[in-house]
Design a protein around this motif. Structure first.
Motif, PDB file in Angstrom:
ATOM      1  N   HIS A  82       0.801  -1.224   0.000  1.00  0.00           N
ATOM      2  CA  HIS A  82       0.000   0.000   0.000  1.00  0.00           C
ATOM      3  C   HIS A  82       0.835   1.277   0.000  1.00  0.00           C
ATOM      4  CE1 HIS A  82      -3.056  -2.941   1.443  1.00  0.00           C
ATOM      5  NE2 HIS A  82      -3.819  -2.217   0.650  1.00  0.00           N
ATOM      6  N   ARG A  83       2.143   1.163   0.155  1.00  0.00           N
ATOM      7  CA  ARG A  83       2.963   2.376   0.145  1.00  0.00           C
ATOM      8  C   ARG A  83       2.844   3.071  -1.207  1.00  0.00           C
ATOM      9  NH1 ARG A  83       7.387   0.431   1.840  1.00  0.00           N
ATOM     10  NH2 ARG A  83       7.248   1.166   3.979  1.00  0.00           N
ATOM     11  N   GLY A  84       2.575   4.389  -1.144  1.00  0.00           N
ATOM     12  CA  GLY A  84       2.420   5.169  -2.367  1.00  0.00           C
ATOM     13  C   GLY A  84       1.023   5.143  -2.951  1.00  0.00           C
ATOM     14  N   LYS A  85       0.124   4.326  -2.390  1.00  0.00           N
ATOM     15  CA  LYS A  85      -1.242   4.247  -2.898  1.00  0.00           C
ATOM     16  C   LYS A  85      -2.070   5.423  -2.359  1.00  0.00           C
ATOM     17  CE  LYS A  85      -0.581   0.386  -5.123  1.00  0.00           C
ATOM     18  NZ  LYS A  85      -1.192  -0.884  -4.737  1.00  0.00           N
ATOM     19  N   THR A  86      -3.157   5.725  -3.058  1.00  0.00           N
ATOM     20  CA  THR A  86      -4.052   6.814  -2.673  1.00  0.00           C
ATOM     21  C   THR A  86      -5.383   6.226  -2.231  1.00  0.00           C
ATOM     22  OG1 THR A  86      -3.015   8.292  -4.271  1.00  0.00           O
ATOM     23  CG2 THR A  86      -5.177   8.933  -3.426  1.00  0.00           C
ATOM     24  N   VAL A  87      -5.830   6.628  -1.037  1.00  0.00           N
ATOM     25  CA  VAL A  87      -7.064   6.113  -0.455  1.00  0.00           C
ATOM     26  C   VAL A  87      -7.993   7.283  -0.116  1.00  0.00           C
ATOM     27  CG1 VAL A  87      -8.080   4.823   1.470  1.00  0.00           C
ATOM     28  CG2 VAL A  87      -5.877   4.111   0.523  1.00  0.00           C
ATOM     29  N   VAL A  88      -9.230   7.190  -0.576  1.00  0.00           N
ATOM     30  CA  VAL A  88     -10.261   8.158  -0.201  1.00  0.00           C
ATOM     31  C   VAL A  88     -11.139   7.517   0.864  1.00  0.00           C
ATOM     32  CG1 VAL A  88     -12.255   9.509  -0.970  1.00  0.00           C
ATOM     33  CG2 VAL A  88     -10.259   9.263  -2.457  1.00  0.00           C
ATOM     34  N   ILE A  89     -11.288   8.186   1.996  1.00  0.00           N
ATOM     35  CA  ILE A  89     -12.072   7.650   3.109  1.00  0.00           C
ATOM     36  C   ILE A  89     -13.279   8.552   3.360  1.00  0.00           C
ATOM     37  CG2 ILE A  89     -12.083   7.122   5.583  1.00  0.00           C
ATOM     38  CD1 ILE A  89      -9.114   6.409   5.288  1.00  0.00           C
ATOM     39  N   GLY A  90     -14.453   7.982   3.241  1.00  0.00           N
ATOM     40  CA  GLY A  90     -15.686   8.689   3.559  1.00  0.00           C
ATOM     41  C   GLY A  90     -16.107   8.311   4.970  1.00  0.00           C
ATOM     42  N   MET A  91     -16.020   9.253   5.900  1.00  0.00           N
ATOM     43  CA  MET A  91     -16.331   8.987   7.309  1.00  0.00           C
ATOM     44  C   MET A  91     -17.694   9.573   7.647  1.00  0.00           C
ATOM     45  SD  MET A  91     -14.203  10.101  10.746  1.00  0.00           S
ATOM     46  CE  MET A  91     -14.429  11.867  10.438  1.00  0.00           C
ATOM     47  N   ALA A  92     -18.629   8.732   8.013  1.00  0.00           N
ATOM     48  CA  ALA A  92     -19.964   9.199   8.393  1.00  0.00           C
ATOM     49  C   ALA A  92     -19.887  10.057   9.650  1.00  0.00           C
ATOM     50  CB  ALA A  92     -20.887   8.005   8.619  1.00  0.00           C
ATOM     51  N   GLY A  93     -20.707  11.096   9.703  1.00  0.00           N
ATOM     52  CA  GLY A  93     -20.752  11.944  10.891  1.00  0.00           C
ATOM     53  C   GLY A  93     -21.138  11.176  12.134  1.00  0.00           C
ATOM     54  N   GLU A 133     -21.301  10.718   0.754  1.00  0.00           N
ATOM     55  CA  GLU A 133     -21.049   9.531  -0.053  1.00  0.00           C
ATOM     56  C   GLU A 133     -20.784   9.907  -1.512  1.00  0.00           C
ATOM     57  OE1 GLU A 133     -23.321   9.033   3.516  1.00  0.00           O
ATOM     58  OE2 GLU A 133     -23.889  10.097   1.681  1.00  0.00           O
ATOM     59  N   GLU A 134     -21.577  10.878  -2.031  1.00  0.00           N
ATOM     60  CA  GLU A 134     -21.379  11.292  -3.419  1.00  0.00           C
ATOM     61  C   GLU A 134     -20.048  12.016  -3.575  1.00  0.00           C
ATOM     62  OE1 GLU A 134     -22.677  14.166  -6.975  1.00  0.00           O
ATOM     63  OE2 GLU A 134     -23.419  14.583  -4.970  1.00  0.00           O
ATOM     64  N   VAL A 135     -19.695  12.867  -2.608  1.00  0.00           N
ATOM     65  CA  VAL A 135     -18.431  13.601  -2.687  1.00  0.00           C
ATOM     66  C   VAL A 135     -17.252  12.631  -2.661  1.00  0.00           C
ATOM     67  CG1 VAL A 135     -16.918  15.244  -1.512  1.00  0.00           C
ATOM     68  CG2 VAL A 135     -19.361  15.709  -1.676  1.00  0.00           C
ATOM     69  N   ALA A 136     -17.266  11.678  -1.721  1.00  0.00           N
ATOM     70  CA  ALA A 136     -16.164  10.718  -1.615  1.00  0.00           C
ATOM     71  C   ALA A 136     -16.019   9.905  -2.894  1.00  0.00           C
ATOM     72  CB  ALA A 136     -16.386   9.795  -0.418  1.00  0.00           C
ATOM     73  N   THR A 137     -17.147   9.467  -3.452  1.00  0.00           N
ATOM     74  CA  THR A 137     -17.112   8.684  -4.688  1.00  0.00           C
ATOM     75  C   THR A 137     -16.602   9.523  -5.852  1.00  0.00           C
ATOM     76  OG1 THR A 137     -18.990   7.376  -3.887  1.00  0.00           O
ATOM     77  CG2 THR A 137     -18.487   7.244  -6.240  1.00  0.00           C
ATOM     78  N   SER A 138     -17.092  10.755  -5.960  1.00  0.00           N
ATOM     79  CA  SER A 138     -16.674  11.636  -7.055  1.00  0.00           C
ATOM     80  C   SER A 138     -15.181  11.939  -6.978  1.00  0.00           C
ATOM     81  CB  SER A 138     -17.474  12.934  -7.027  1.00  0.00           C
ATOM     82  OG  SER A 138     -18.858  12.691  -7.221  1.00  0.00           O
ATOM     83  N   VAL A 139     -14.673  12.167  -5.764  1.00  0.00           N
ATOM     84  CA  VAL A 139     -13.247  12.442  -5.599  1.00  0.00           C
ATOM     85  C   VAL A 139     -12.423  11.206  -5.969  1.00  0.00           C
ATOM     86  CG1 VAL A 139     -11.431  12.951  -3.917  1.00  0.00           C
ATOM     87  CG2 VAL A 139     -13.556  14.260  -3.883  1.00  0.00           C
ATOM     88  N   ALA A 140     -12.857  10.036  -5.476  1.00  0.00           N
ATOM     89  CA  ALA A 140     -12.128   8.801  -5.779  1.00  0.00           C
ATOM     90  C   ALA A 140     -12.065   8.551  -7.281  1.00  0.00           C
ATOM     91  CB  ALA A 140     -12.780   7.620  -5.063  1.00  0.00           C
ATOM     92  N   LEU A 141     -13.176   8.810  -7.981  1.00  0.00           N
ATOM     93  CA  LEU A 141     -13.201   8.619  -9.432  1.00  0.00           C
ATOM     94  C   LEU A 141     -12.315   9.640 -10.133  1.00  0.00           C
ATOM     95  CD1 LEU A 141     -17.006   7.925  -9.930  1.00  0.00           C
ATOM     96  CD2 LEU A 141     -15.159   6.343 -10.454  1.00  0.00           C
ATOM     97  N   ALA A 142     -12.399  10.894  -9.690  1.00  0.00           N
ATOM     98  CA  ALA A 142     -11.659  11.962 -10.366  1.00  0.00           C
ATOM     99  C   ALA A 142     -10.149  11.778 -10.251  1.00  0.00           C
ATOM    100  CB  ALA A 142     -12.076  13.320  -9.806  1.00  0.00           C
ATOM    101  N   ILE A 143      -9.686  11.377  -9.070  1.00  0.00           N
ATOM    102  CA  ILE A 143      -8.231  11.236  -8.881  1.00  0.00           C
ATOM    103  C   ILE A 143      -7.768   9.807  -9.138  1.00  0.00           C
ATOM    104  CG2 ILE A 143      -8.229  13.119  -7.191  1.00  0.00           C
ATOM    105  CD1 ILE A 143      -7.822  11.057  -4.986  1.00  0.00           C
ATOM    106  N   GLN A 144      -8.732   8.928  -9.524  1.00  0.00           N
ATOM    107  CA  GLN A 144      -8.443   7.518  -9.769  1.00  0.00           C
ATOM    108  C   GLN A 144      -7.703   6.900  -8.579  1.00  0.00           C
ATOM    109  OE1 GLN A 144      -9.265   5.223 -12.826  1.00  0.00           O
ATOM    110  NE2 GLN A 144     -10.801   6.648 -12.066  1.00  0.00           N
ATOM    111  N   ALA A 145      -8.348   6.998  -7.426  1.00  0.00           N
ATOM    112  CA  ALA A 145      -7.790   6.455  -6.188  1.00  0.00           C
ATOM    113  C   ALA A 145      -7.657   4.942  -6.287  1.00  0.00           C
ATOM    114  CB  ALA A 145      -8.673   6.841  -5.003  1.00  0.00           C
ATOM    115  N   ASP A 146      -6.760   4.407  -5.488  1.00  0.00           N
ATOM    116  CA  ASP A 146      -6.603   2.949  -5.436  1.00  0.00           C
ATOM    117  C   ASP A 146      -7.693   2.301  -4.603  1.00  0.00           C
ATOM    118  OD1 ASP A 146      -3.875   2.530  -6.808  1.00  0.00           O
ATOM    119  OD2 ASP A 146      -3.463   4.129  -5.366  1.00  0.00           O
ATOM    120  N   LYS A 147      -8.196   3.043  -3.613  1.00  0.00           N
ATOM    121  CA  LYS A 147      -9.252   2.528  -2.751  1.00  0.00           C
ATOM    122  C   LYS A 147     -10.228   3.638  -2.398  1.00  0.00           C
ATOM    123  CE  LYS A 147      -6.871  -1.150  -0.111  1.00  0.00           C
ATOM    124  NZ  LYS A 147      -7.822  -2.243  -0.336  1.00  0.00           N
TER     125      LYS A 147
END
Length: 449
Positions: free
Chosen positions: A23-34, A190-204
């Motif tokens: 996982h070193r160097g990978k990009t992860v988007v985390i959506g944390m519920a309030g 949820e939509e923001v986290a998904t949109s960001v992950a898609l836009a930056i092509q996150a690994d997770k």
């Protein structure tokens, strides 16, 4: 320091090392519920994310604020209104959402700024940078419902996010977006986290949520007989989603699953649904083999599949060198052709690089995984892990409670993946009768949760 501690810590740390390297160097988007913050989980989550970042993972954290905004609304004598699973944001709700988001962002930044001695944050330097990374547009009127200041993501500032990550900082995004005219819109986390992950092509893409994951039978309640499905291939996730009613609340099975599917279809290889109620769930999911929640995975399913009679030649070619050196028991072409439907294979460009067979013993609620083989050309690339996961899925789908292997040379590989060694007398009677006592194979068993 006790010898017992050394005995447990050293093998454990060594077993985690491959996942640290992976996982070193990978990009992860985390959506944390309030709800995670409302439940008092922020400190431990911040500590875990700081630890993950220290091991070379780039993190974008998107936080929600549903309960915090609802609390603000109640304090002003108003109630939250939703339609189509989306908050209706009038002037009062917008004001409450902005207050809740501002307070929550302050708390999150404070959590990452701690550095008390003798805590996981000691010596940690976590720069958290937030900003106007999201351009939004209004939802407008949908089926006669005016959503007013509720919006949708129009554009993600990819360059800004990537530059911030490359500086070694953690990106913090609140679910607000702004129009080119300066209007603020309340967005779904949820939509923001998904949109960001898609836009930056996150690994997770990982959702820290109120739910434990997707159950084997989503229509049935939680029980030992209905465990969490730890890995859900994209095709299976899409099929499941097509059978579910549209989600209206976060605890609906489709609520987070729809975003996981969207992310995987758009190029994010893995998306996860994790329970924030389990302490360290992000660590468990990233650095342990079995994980803790549900992972939806786009692993190019044409390459991981059940075998057919057309694969017999490829399987024979793969396992022959291992039969010659004694790693595997020799199997005849006739035997493999007869049992072709028992095999799972990994195929790349028409060549089989890995295989394993599943032989059930229903009367004992178990099954043997046999002939697990990975080509030397692809060893270390995770094909063995993929095969094991699929074999576990097949066994669970058949209502079995465990799988076992017989091995003379790969004991440690299986132990690292949750198997435990047992006496050969443990074997089901039908398998015990075929056990080769001269070969002295070790028997290892893994329980399927």
């Amino acid at each position: 320091m006790s010898a017992v501690f050394n005995f447990t810590f050293v093998p454990w740390f060594r077993s985690v090392a491959p996942y640290i390297h992976l996982h070193r160097g990978k990009t992860v988007v985390i959506g944390m519920a309030g709800e995670a913050v409302a439940a008092g989980k922020l400190q431990h989550i911040a500590q875990d994310l700081a630890l993950i970042q220290s091991m070379g993972v780039k993190i974008v954290l998107v936080h929600g604020f549903r309960p915090q905004a609802n609390e603000q609304l109640l304090a002003k004598g108003h109630h939250a209104r939703y339609s189509h699973g989306i908050r209706i944001t009038d002037e009062v709700a917008l004001d409450c959402a902005q207050e809740a988001a501002g307070q929550l962002r302050y708390e999150i930044e404070a959590a990452f700024s701690q550095g008390l001695p003798n805590t996981p944050m000691s010596g940690a330097t976590v720069r958290v940078i937030s900003g106007n990374f999201i351009t939004a547009r209004p939802i407008g009127i949908l089926d006669g419902v005016d959503f007013m200041h509720s919006g949708m993501v129009r554009k993600v500032d990819v360059a800004g996010i990537m530059q911030t990550l490359d500086m070694g900082a953690m990106v913090l995004i609140s679910p607000f977006g702004f129009s080119p005219t300066g209007e603020a819109f309340n967005l779904g986390m949820e939509e923001v986290a998904t949109s960001v992950a898609l836009a930056i092509q996150a690994d997770k893409l990982m959702f820290l949520t109120e739910v434990a994951g997707i159950r084997n039978d989503p229509m049935q309640p939680e029980s030992d007989d209905n465990p969490i499905d730890t890995e859900l291939p994209l095709a299976a996730a899409e099929k499941l989603l097509s059978t579910l009613a549209p989600a209206s609340i976060p605890t609906d099975t489709a609520f987070y699953l729809q975003h996981c599917v969207k992310a995987c279809k758009g190029g994010v290889e893995r998306s996860h649904i994790l329970p924030f109620a389990v302490d360290g769930s992000v660590l468990l999911e990233i650095y342990m083999h079995d994980g803790i929640g549900t992972m939806v995975i786009d692993e190019k399913l044409e390459s991981l599949r059940e075998a057919t009679s057309d694969d017999v030649g490829g399987i024979l070619q793969l396992i022959e060198p291992f039969e010659k050196d004694g790693t595997l028991v020799k199997r005849s072409p006739t035997e493999i052709e007869r049992d072709a439907d028992h095999y799972t294979v990994v195929e790349h460009d028409g060549v089989i690089f890995a295989c394993a067979a599943l032989y059930p013993y229903p009367e004992a609620k178990t099954a043997e995984m046999a002939a697990l083989t990975v080509s030397p050309q692809s060893q270390g690339q995770g094909d063995g892990e993929k095969i094991l996961k699929r074999i576990e899925q097949r066994a669970r789908a058949s209502g079995l409670q465990s799988i076992f292997v017989l091995t003379t040379r790969t004991r440690h590989w299986f132990i690292k993946r949750g198997f435990v060694q047992v006496d050969p007398d443990w074997l089901p009677e039908a398998r015990k009768r075929k056990y080769n006592w001269d070969r002295k194979s070790q028997v290892l068993v893994k329980k399927l949760n």
